[in-house]
Design a protein around this motif. Structure first.
Motif, short mmCIF file in Angstrom:
data_model
loop_
_atom_site.label_atom_id
_atom_site.label_comp_id
_atom_site.label_asym_id
_atom_site.label_seq_id
_atom_site.Cartn_x
_atom_site.Cartn_y
_atom_site.Cartn_z
N ASN A 1 0.85 -1.18 0.00
CA ASN A 1 0.00 0.00 0.00
C ASN A 1 0.89 1.24 0.00
OD1 ASN A 1 -1.81 2.02 0.49
ND2 ASN A 1 -2.70 1.09 2.32
N PRO A 2 0.79 2.10 -1.00
CA PRO A 2 1.71 3.25 -1.06
C PRO A 2 1.54 4.23 0.09
CG PRO A 2 0.16 3.28 -2.90
CD PRO A 2 -0.07 2.02 -2.16
N ARG A 3 0.32 4.39 0.60
CA ARG A 3 0.10 5.33 1.70
C ARG A 3 0.75 4.83 2.99
NH1 ARG A 3 -6.14 6.74 0.51
NH2 ARG A 3 -5.77 8.11 -1.27
N LEU A 4 0.57 3.55 3.28
CA LEU A 4 1.17 2.98 4.48
C LEU A 4 2.69 2.97 4.37
CD1 LEU A 4 0.56 1.73 7.21
CD2 LEU A 4 0.42 -0.49 6.10
N PHE A 5 3.20 2.65 3.17
CA PHE A 5 4.64 2.66 2.94
C PHE A 5 5.20 4.07 3.14
CE2 PHE A 5 8.58 2.38 0.55
CZ PHE A 5 9.05 1.14 0.92
N ALA A 6 4.51 5.06 2.59
CA ALA A 6 4.96 6.45 2.74
C ALA A 6 4.91 6.88 4.20
CB ALA A 6 4.10 7.37 1.88
#
Length: 55
Positions: free
Chosen positions: A33-38
């Protein structure tokens, strides 16, 4: 006060690394998930910058 900031920075780094690991291990077929990774990256670097400021 410096010690509290240092500990807060280390905790932020640990939380950021934990978020990154959770995101990588729970990734589906489309990847992490890009949001969680960010959020994990931002948290890690926030903790790193706090430690740099206290040292």
């Amino acid at each position: 006060m410096r010690r509290v900031a240092y500990i807060a920075g280390r905790v932020a780094q640990l939380v950021g690394m934990w978020l990154l690991l959770v995101d990588l291990f729970t990734a589906g077929p489309l990847g992490p998930n890009p949001r969680l990774f960010a959020a994990g990256v931002v948290m890690f670097f926030a903790g790193w910058s706090i430690i740099r400021l206290t040292g």
